[in-house]
Design an enzyme around this catalytic site. Structure first.
Site, mmCIF file in Angstrom:
data_model
loop_
_atom_site.group_PDB
_atom_site.id
_atom_site.type_symbol
_atom_site.label_atom_id
_atom_site.label_comp_id
_atom_site.label_asym_id
_atom_site.label_seq_id
_atom_site.Cartn_x
_atom_site.Cartn_y
_atom_site.Cartn_z
ATOM 1 N N ASP A 51 -3.004 34.262 12.670
ATOM 2 C CA ASP A 51 -4.448 34.115 12.512
ATOM 3 C C ASP A 51 -4.801 33.627 11.114
ATOM 4 O OD1 ASP A 51 -4.822 35.115 15.071
ATOM 5 O OD2 ASP A 51 -5.222 37.166 14.388
ATOM 6 N N TYR A 110 6.963 41.968 11.845
ATOM 7 C CA TYR A 110 5.802 41.812 10.968
ATOM 8 C C TYR A 110 5.749 42.992 10.007
ATOM 9 C CZ TYR A 110 3.491 37.970 13.489
ATOM 10 O OH TYR A 110 3.170 36.753 14.032
#
Length: 247
Positions: A51, A110
């Site tokens: 994003d 992540y």
């Protein structure tokens, strides 16, 4: 000739990874322009989309290049001349023809970084400022998400996938100096899934939600939270591939 690019980037400088009709300021668009300048017309495929504001320490991409670019060391140097300072090619590998950056991974990792020191405008794009944690309490909440779940209620609308089942292999928080780093490893992630998980964890930690409410949302019984944590603390840290991908 197929290659695997390993890149890092500062997500705060772009409107996201994927190409968009509303802006040219994306990571993929910048990569395409750099490749085109070097006579490479193939469009790279990333391991996944990040994003707006999300960073990458080791994003993975594949593409096919012409035979005249057999010198990968020179290609790396030339690409970085076009991409620096906000995108950097770290490694380029020859890989087998069937290697696919998105579909070949065995797991992805992540990391989400909380900073417990005084606010600094120089860090504000790269960490989430937050008071210090009780690590035992925090890890107890994170443990709720471990394992195989249907994450339909922990994703943002617009996800390309029609299958929302993902397995989180490892999720834990570790202290590091004046930071807390949340590490999440899974077979894959849905759109904004990690940011929604982190937001939910903070709500439980702050007493705004209960463990049971999180379990009910994971069991698709009810929705109690859909907010996202800030993008600036999130990093795509590593994409894991089988060892036999290299040519």
């Amino acid at each position: 000739m197929r290659i695997y690019l390993k890149i890092s980037y500062d997500g705060s400088k772009f409107q996201g990874f994927q190409q968009q009709t509303s802006t040219k300021n994306t990571i993929l668009n910048k990569l395409i322009l750099a490749l085109n300048a070097l006579g490479i017309k193939d469009v790279p495929v990333g391991s996944g989309r990040t994003d707006k504001g999300v960073h990458a320490s080791n994003q993975a991409l594949h593409l096919d290049i012409p035979p005249f670019w057999s010198d990968l060391k020179k290609l790396k140097i030339m690409l970085n001349r076009h991409l620096n300072p906000h995108i950097h090619v770290k490694k380029i590998y020859h890989v087998k023809k069937d290697f696919h950056a998105r579909f070949s991974p065995i797991k992805r990792e992540y990391r989400y970084i909380f900073y417990h020191g005084e606010f600094s405008p120089f860090l504000s794009s790269y960490v989430h400022f937050y008071p210090s944690f009780d690590m035992e309490r925090l890890n107890d909440i994170l443990e709720l998400f471990k394992g195989r779940h249907d994450f339909e209620y922990f994703k943002k609308n617009g996800s390309e996938s029609k299958n929302f089942i993902r397995e989180i292999y490892n999720i834990k928080a570790l202290p590091h100096k004046n930071k807390t780093i949340v590490i999440i490893q899974a077979d894959g992630f849905l759109r904004s899934q990690i940011r929604m998980i982190i937001s939910a964890v903070l709500k439980v930690y702050e007493g705004k939600l209960t463990h049971k409410q999180i379990k009910d949302q994971l069991d698709l019984k009810s929705i109690h939270t859909e907010t996202l944590s800030p993008a600036n603390g999130l990093y795509l840290h590593r994409v894991f591939y089988p060892k036999d991908i290299y040519k």
